[in-house]
Design a protein around this motif. Structure first.
Motif, PDB file in Angstrom:
ATOM      1  N   ASN A 142      -2.553  18.259  -7.576  1.00 36.48           N
ATOM      2  CA  ASN A 142      -3.485  17.316  -7.187  1.00 36.48           C
ATOM      3  C   ASN A 142      -3.326  16.510  -5.945  1.00 36.48           C
ATOM      4  OD1 ASN A 142      -6.109  17.224  -8.964  1.00 36.48           O
ATOM      5  ND2 ASN A 142      -4.839  16.415 -10.562  1.00 36.48           N
ATOM      6  N   HIS A 143      -2.160  16.706  -5.574  1.00 32.89           N
ATOM      7  CA  HIS A 143      -1.805  15.884  -4.167  1.00 32.89           C
ATOM      8  C   HIS A 143      -2.651  16.297  -2.939  1.00 32.89           C
ATOM      9  CE1 HIS A 143       0.907  14.239  -1.165  1.00 32.89           C
ATOM     10  NE2 HIS A 143       1.505  13.325  -2.175  1.00 32.89           N
ATOM     11  N   PRO A 144      -2.999  15.082  -2.317  1.00 33.43           N
ATOM     12  CA  PRO A 144      -3.674  15.563  -1.073  1.00 33.43           C
ATOM     13  C   PRO A 144      -3.321  16.681  -0.207  1.00 33.43           C
ATOM     14  CG  PRO A 144      -3.627  13.028  -1.337  1.00 33.43           C
ATOM     15  CD  PRO A 144      -2.588  13.926  -2.291  1.00 33.43           C
TER      16      PRO A 144
ATOM     17  N   PHE B  11       0.703  -1.132  -0.087  1.00 34.66           N
ATOM     18  CA  PHE B  11       0.007  -0.156  -0.077  1.00 34.66           C
ATOM     19  C   PHE B  11       0.883   1.100  -0.056  1.00 34.66           C
ATOM     20  CE2 PHE B  11      -2.391  -3.389   2.107  1.00 34.66           C
ATOM     21  CZ  PHE B  11      -3.559  -3.051   1.648  1.00 34.66           C
ATOM     22  N   ASP B  12       0.335   2.201  -0.646  1.00 34.56           N
ATOM     23  CA  ASP B  12       0.816   3.643  -0.398  1.00 34.56           C
ATOM     24  C   ASP B  12       0.093   4.216   0.791  1.00 34.56           C
ATOM     25  OD1 ASP B  12       1.590   6.308  -1.378  1.00 34.56           O
ATOM     26  OD2 ASP B  12      -0.581   6.494  -1.834  1.00 34.56           O
ATOM     27  N   LYS B  13       0.642   5.158   1.485  1.00 31.76           N
ATOM     28  CA  LYS B  13       0.055   5.633   2.624  1.00 31.76           C
ATOM     29  C   LYS B  13      -0.946   6.605   2.398  1.00 31.76           C
ATOM     30  CE  LYS B  13       2.198   8.334   5.330  1.00 31.76           C
ATOM     31  NZ  LYS B  13       1.360   9.631   5.372  1.00 31.76           N
ATOM     32  N   THR B  14      -0.582   7.951   1.961  1.00 30.50           N
ATOM     33  CA  THR B  14      -1.388   9.261   1.726  1.00 30.50           C
ATOM     34  C   THR B  14      -2.432   8.882   0.868  1.00 30.50           C
ATOM     35  OG1 THR B  14       0.775  10.093   2.371  1.00 30.50           O
ATOM     36  CG2 THR B  14      -1.294  11.680   1.942  1.00 30.50           C
ATOM     37  N   GLY B  15      -3.829   9.023   1.337  1.00 26.78           N
ATOM     38  CA  GLY B  15      -4.649   8.958   0.372  1.00 26.78           C
ATOM     39  C   GLY B  15      -5.182   7.375   0.190  1.00 26.78           C
TER      40      GLY B  15
ATOM     41  N   ILE C 121      -0.157  10.222  -8.603  1.00 25.08           N
ATOM     42  CA  ILE C 121       0.570  10.004  -9.701  1.00 25.08           C
ATOM     43  C   ILE C 121       1.712   9.575  -9.697  1.00 25.08           C
ATOM     44  CG2 ILE C 121       1.441  12.548  -9.604  1.00 25.08           C
ATOM     45  CD1 ILE C 121       1.075  12.550 -12.588  1.00 25.08           C
ATOM     46  N   ASN C 122       2.502   9.735  -8.390  1.00 23.66           N
ATOM     47  CA  ASN C 122       3.776   8.770  -8.155  1.00 23.66           C
ATOM     48  C   ASN C 122       3.460   7.361  -8.028  1.00 23.66           C
ATOM     49  OD1 ASN C 122       2.153   9.405  -5.817  1.00 23.66           O
ATOM     50  ND2 ASN C 122       4.077   8.955  -4.503  1.00 23.66           N
ATOM     51  N   ASP C 123       2.201   6.911  -7.787  1.00 25.07           N
ATOM     52  CA  ASP C 123       2.171   5.446  -7.764  1.00 25.07           C
ATOM     53  C   ASP C 123       1.975   4.881  -9.227  1.00 25.07           C
ATOM     54  OD1 ASP C 123       2.146   5.491  -5.048  1.00 25.07           O
ATOM     55  OD2 ASP C 123       0.002   6.439  -5.079  1.00 25.07           O
TER      56      ASP C 123
ATOM     57  N   GLY D 130       1.993  27.679  -4.597  1.00 29.63           N
ATOM     58  CA  GLY D 130       2.975  26.494  -5.271  1.00 29.63           C
ATOM     59  C   GLY D 130       1.914  25.406  -5.529  1.00 29.63           C
ATOM     60  N   GLU D 131       1.071  24.987  -4.374  1.00 34.80           N
ATOM     61  CA  GLU D 131       0.177  24.137  -4.591  1.00 34.80           C
ATOM     62  C   GLU D 131      -1.062  24.411  -5.461  1.00 34.80           C
ATOM     63  OE1 GLU D 131       1.384  21.374  -3.562  1.00 34.80           O
ATOM     64  OE2 GLU D 131       2.370  21.322  -1.548  1.00 34.80           O
ATOM     65  N   SER D 132      -1.344  25.445  -6.059  1.00 30.73           N
ATOM     66  CA  SER D 132      -2.622  25.742  -6.451  1.00 30.73           C
ATOM     67  C   SER D 132      -3.063  24.763  -7.652  1.00 30.73           C
ATOM     68  CB  SER D 132      -2.811  27.251  -6.648  1.00 30.73           C
ATOM     69  OG  SER D 132      -1.845  27.431  -7.600  1.00 30.73           O
TER      70      SER D 132
ATOM     71  N   LEU E  19       4.461   1.201   1.567  1.00 30.47           N
ATOM     72  CA  LEU E  19       5.325   2.037   1.023  1.00 30.47           C
ATOM     73  C   LEU E  19       5.192   3.380   0.856  1.00 30.47           C
ATOM     74  CD1 LEU E  19       5.936  -0.440  -2.107  1.00 30.47           C
ATOM     75  CD2 LEU E  19       7.138  -0.302  -0.102  1.00 30.47           C
ATOM     76  N   THR E  20       5.983   4.366   1.407  1.00 34.31           N
ATOM     77  CA  THR E  20       5.372   5.723   1.247  1.00 34.31           C
ATOM     78  C   THR E  20       6.634   6.685   1.364  1.00 34.31           C
ATOM     79  OG1 THR E  20       4.454   7.486   2.778  1.00 34.31           O
ATOM     80  CG2 THR E  20       5.527   5.822   3.950  1.00 34.31           C
ATOM     81  N   GLY E  21       6.328   7.763   0.659  1.00 37.18           N
ATOM     82  CA  GLY E  21       7.116   8.912   0.497  1.00 37.18           C
ATOM     83  C   GLY E  21       7.476   9.797   1.615  1.00 37.18           C
TER      84      GLY E  21
ATOM     85  N   ASP F 288      12.132   4.401  -6.104  1.00 32.48           N
ATOM     86  CA  ASP F 288      12.474   3.708  -4.822  1.00 32.48           C
ATOM     87  C   ASP F 288      11.162   2.836  -4.994  1.00 32.48           C
ATOM     88  OD1 ASP F 288      14.639   4.939  -4.521  1.00 32.48           O
ATOM     89  OD2 ASP F 288      13.903   6.238  -2.973  1.00 32.48           O
ATOM     90  N   LYS F 289       9.884   3.128  -4.701  1.00 29.05           N
ATOM     91  CA  LYS F 289       8.859   2.344  -4.441  1.00 29.05           C
ATOM     92  C   LYS F 289       8.761   1.382  -5.383  1.00 29.05           C
ATOM     93  CE  LYS F 289       5.426   5.709  -2.588  1.00 29.05           C
ATOM     94  NZ  LYS F 289       3.972   5.975  -2.595  1.00 29.05           N
ATOM     95  N   LEU F 290       9.063   1.737  -6.919  1.00 22.96           N
ATOM     96  CA  LEU F 290       9.277   0.685  -7.851  1.00 22.96           C
ATOM     97  C   LEU F 290      10.253  -0.448  -7.675  1.00 22.96           C
ATOM     98  CD1 LEU F 290       7.862  -0.044 -10.529  1.00 22.96           C
ATOM     99  CD2 LEU F 290       9.741   1.456 -11.579  1.00 22.96           C
TER     100      LEU F 290
HETATM  101  P1  ADP Z   1       2.612   8.678  -0.004  1.00 21.79           P
HETATM  102  O1  ADP Z   1       3.638   7.613  -0.755  1.00 21.79           O
HETATM  103  O2  ADP Z   1       2.572   8.679   1.367  1.00 21.79           O
HETATM  104  O3  ADP Z   1       1.451   8.864  -0.832  1.00 21.79           O
HETATM  105  P2  ADP Z   1       3.855  10.715  -1.932  1.00 21.79           P
HETATM  106  O4  ADP Z   1       4.704   9.805  -2.711  1.00 21.79           O
HETATM  107  O5  ADP Z   1       2.765  11.321  -2.685  1.00 21.79           O
HETATM  108  O6  ADP Z   1       3.395  10.264  -0.439  1.00 21.79           O
HETATM  109  O7  ADP Z   1       4.477  11.954  -1.370  1.00 21.79           O
HETATM  110  C1  ADP Z   1       5.649  11.704  -0.528  1.00 21.79           C
HETATM  111  C2  ADP Z   1       6.056  13.241   0.162  1.00 21.79           C
HETATM  112  O8  ADP Z   1       6.623  14.040  -0.975  1.00 21.79           O
HETATM  113  C3  ADP Z   1       4.989  13.673   0.939  1.00 21.79           C
HETATM  114  O9  ADP Z   1       4.851  13.240   2.218  1.00 21.79           O
HETATM  115  C4  ADP Z   1       5.280  15.227   0.821  1.00 21.79           C
HETATM  116  O10 ADP Z   1       6.350  15.257   1.594  1.00 21.79           O
HETATM  117  C5  ADP Z   1       6.136  15.298  -0.531  1.00 21.79           C
HETATM  118  N1  ADP Z   1       5.101  15.760  -1.440  1.00 21.79           N
HETATM  119  C6  ADP Z   1       4.982  15.131  -2.489  1.00 21.79           C
HETATM  120  N2  ADP Z   1       4.120  15.968  -3.548  1.00 21.79           N
HETATM  121  C7  ADP Z   1       3.819  17.142  -2.848  1.00 21.79           C
HETATM  122  C8  ADP Z   1       3.286  18.260  -3.030  1.00 21.79           C
HETATM  123  N3  ADP Z   1       2.462  18.534  -4.109  1.00 21.79           N
HETATM  124  N4  ADP Z   1       3.487  19.329  -2.189  1.00 21.79           N
HETATM  125  C9  ADP Z   1       4.112  19.145  -0.977  1.00 21.79           C
HETATM  126  N5  ADP Z   1       4.757  18.185  -0.830  1.00 21.79           N
HETATM  127  C10 ADP Z   1       4.676  17.112  -1.760  1.00 21.79           C
END
Ligand code: ADP
Ligand code: MG
Length: 640
Positions: free
Chosen positions: A380-382, A341-345, A539-541, A375-377, A486-488, A514-516
């Motif tokens: 799509n990241h949570p 599993f990924d963590k966030t979301g 998208i990183n997944d 920056g985040e506007s 597996l989380t970032g 690294d996840k890959l």
């Molecule tokens: P996870 O693997 O838990 O779903 P991500 O791989 O999406 O997390 O992101 C890993 C880390 O990268 C996040 O915890 C955050 O610190 C950083 N990060 C990723 N995308 C963003 C973003 N759009 N804004 C800020 N930080 C981000």
């Protein structure tokens, strides 16, 4: 779009699904009513024929009954012969019934056709309803577009956008309408349209198609075609995609039918010719038996019930908000061994609340938050959504340019022409901005740098999803012993969440690559038949979702990119649905195996009996339709 489709896949013997229907939905309904009336009229004629047995009238009643239901079959048999498809089911039916008429068995010919058509009708109905369930699910996500007007972005329904309007497509989003790139450059995942997995590079002036997923940077498009056809065809493409991916038992049937049908025809010829030549009986007796043999031989029960079992399984999953893109995935789910599993979301809600803002000298907390929100506007990241929500100020998009999201790291953009970086601490360090954070903080950290200077850090915390803990224990109970996160995110956060949920292994601070590699490592660890599930949302997944045996994406919160790459989409975002999907898959496979054994056994027995003359034609057809119906009823159990 109807059964023709399944029909084509079955190769030689496309049992029980050979009718062409209207393609429109309304047309289909009308058509099925007509079919039913035809069958009922024939049955009435048959009854009249039966009551007037012995008279001349009887033969004409039977013949009318026969032609009324059998006409389409005869026509299709001839068409198939013209196309060189000799050994299909219509051929068997036509040959056997014409033979029966030839030897004076009018009643049997009519009875056989009526039963056959009735069977077909019921089967088609059953197949239709599960297909509709799948189609309805595919339609769940409405297409919206980010309409760009006077420097502002407004989310509108894609159908409200006109030709010439400008729309913005952010990273991870699917392009809602065809258009020409006016600003920005990016790479697109076009696999939904073309099946091509390599990303396509696009820049100003290029035409991009709806349905592609934006992987690179924000694109501004001028719309060139109105909303309509393309979206519908996109959905259809997905449905077809689901059918291309056949499960093992389904492939078995296709291979089986290809060999089986010609063998049966040859056997029937031998049965008609050999015994009389050897002096065992009269030619007419054995011709009759050979015809019986042919009608009985059609492996209806198998050919229709197995795909239907999988349709039902997929339909059942869809009722539960689980979209499975092919029956092969349903089959593979039964062998799940490792769940990553990924963590966030995915395991957590992805709704962060700001717990603390640390501002560096020269910046206020509000200004740090505002810079972060700029920056985040477009992300799509949570985290992005949560930060934008926390910031009360207006975002003036005119001040922003060159926005790039780096998956698993953060966002880089130009604000008033100067560099703005928002992301995890490691990412700032990578970009040359010194920044550190105490390892003890069990919170996700987002750092903000402007013009190469650290401005501040925002600490955010997230809660596990309500059913996450239960989801993991359900998986453990189902025999999926290895559960991996597996989380970032940082180790402190990851371990706290892991402990709370009872996940067995935790790997943190992983970049997408690294996840890959971690998943590849896990894949090498599993047994040969075992299957690795990976569930993610971002998208990183996407690379990992594509790499894993089965990629599962979250449909509500998740990005379109992740849903595109995944094999299974969970519309409700609940991780507990994974265990549910495994349960459905196991039940479906159990039913498919029952059907295979049951129908082959019954068929074998009846064929043998008919060869020895113990079975009459109508009885054989009755038995055949009966077996078929039982198998179908059994398949439909997979719906529940
Ligand atoms: P996870 O693997 O838990 O779903 P991500 O791989 O999406 O997390 O992101 C890993 C880390 O990268 C996040 O915890 C955050 O610190 C950083 N990060 C990723 N995308 C963003 C973003 N759009 N804004 C800020 N930080 C981000
Ligand atoms: Mg994530």
């Amino acid at each position: 779009m109807s059964h023709e489709h399944i029909h084509k896949q079955e190769g030689g013997c496309s049992c029980c699904s050979t009718h062409e229907h209207g393609h429109e939905h309304g047309g289909e309904e009308e058509n099925s009513l007509l079919r039913l009336i035809g069958i009922a009229a024939s049955a009435l004629m048959f009854l009249l024929g039966f009551l007037s047995r012995g008279s001349v009238l009887s033969v004409s009643f039977f013949l009318v009954a026969y032609l009324c239901v059998g006409w389409s079959v005869l026509k299709e048999a001839v068409e198939n012969i013209v196309h060189g498809e000799l050994f299909d089911e219509t051929f068997l039916m036509a040959l056997a019934t014409i033979g029966a008429i030839g030897i004076g068995e009018y009643g049997e010919a009519a009875a056989v056709m009526i039963l056959y058509q009735l069977g077909e009708f019921l089967q088609d109905k059953a197949v239709d309803s599960s297909r509709d369930a799948i189609r309805a699910l595919m339609d769940i996500r409405p297409d919206t577009a980010n309409l760009y007007e006077d420097g502002k972005i407004r989310e509108v329904n894609a159908s409200e956008v006109n030709i010439g309007d400008r729309i913005e497509v952010h990273v991870g989003e699917r392009i809602p309408l065809d258009g020409v790139v006016e600003n920005g450059s990016s790479s697109l995942n076009t696999s939904a349209l073309t099946g091509e997995s390599l990303p396509q590079e696009v820049s100003i002036g290029d035409l991009v198609k709806s349905g592609c997923v934006n992987l690179g940077g924000t694109l501004l498009l001028r719309v060139t075609t109105p909303f309509g056809e393309d979206s519908a065809s996109k959905i259809l493409a997905l449905v077809e995609h689901a059918e291309e991916n056949k499960a093992e038992p389904e492939k078995f049937i296709t291979r089986f039918a290809r060999i089986y049908t010609p063998v049966v025809v040859v056997l029937a010829v031998f049965l008609a010719v050999l015994p009389p030549l050897l002096g065992i009986g009269t030619f007419s007796v054995f011709l009759n038996r050979a015809l019986n043999f042919l009608v009985i031989s059609c492996p209806c029960a198998l050919v229709i019930s197995i795909p239907l079992t999988f349709f039902s399984g997929i339909g059942c999953a869809s009722h539960n908000g689980i979209l499975i893109k092919g029956s092969n995935y349903l089959e593979a789910l039964t062998r799940a061994e490792i769940a990553a599993f990924d963590k966030t979301g995915t395991l957590t809600k992805g709704e962060f609340s700001v717990s603390e803002i640390v501002a560096e000298e020269g910046y206020s907390r509000e200004s740090v938050l505002e810079l972060a929100a700029y920056g985040e506007s477009q992300s799509n990241h949570p985290l992005a959504a949560s930060i934008c929500k926390a910031c009360s100020g207006e975002i003036d998009r005119g001040r922003l340019s060159d926005v790039h999201e780096i998956p698993g790291r953060g966002v880089k953009a130009l604000l008033d022409g100067k560099e703005l970086i928002v992301g995890k601490p490691d990412y700032l360090v990578e970009s040359g901005v010194p920044c550190r954070i105490s390892a003890a903080h069990a919170a996700t950290a987002v750092c903000v740098a402007y013009q190469g200077q650290l401005c501040g850090t925002i600490l955010l915390s997230d809660l596990p999803k309500e059913d996450a803990k239960q989801a993991l224990s359900a998986l453990h109970n189902l025999g999926v012993e290895r559960t991996v996160m597996l989380t970032g995110d940082r180790a402190a956060v990851a371990e706290a969440v892991g402990r709370e949920l009872g996940i067995r292994e935790v790997f943190s601070s992983l970049l997408p690559e690294d996840k890959l590699s971690k998943v590849e490592e896990l894949m090498r660890d599993k047994s040969t038949k075992g299957v690795l599930l990976y569930t993610g949302d971002g998208i990183n997944d996407t690379p990992v979702l594509a790499e894993a045996d089965i990629g599962i994406a979250m449909g509500g919160l998740g990005t379109d990119a992740a849903m595109e790459a995944a094999d299974i989409v969970i519309m409700s975002d609940e991780p507990s649905k994974i265990a549910k999907a495994i349960q459905i898959s196991r039940k479906t496979m159990r039913i498919a195996k029952q059907n295979i054994v049951f129908s082959i056994a019954v068929k074998g027995i009846i064929l043998l009996l008919s060869g020895f003359g113990f079975v009459q034609l109508w009885a054989a057809v009755f038995a055949d339709v009966g077996v078929c119906m039982l198998a179908i009823l059994n398949s439909l159990r997979a719906m529940r």
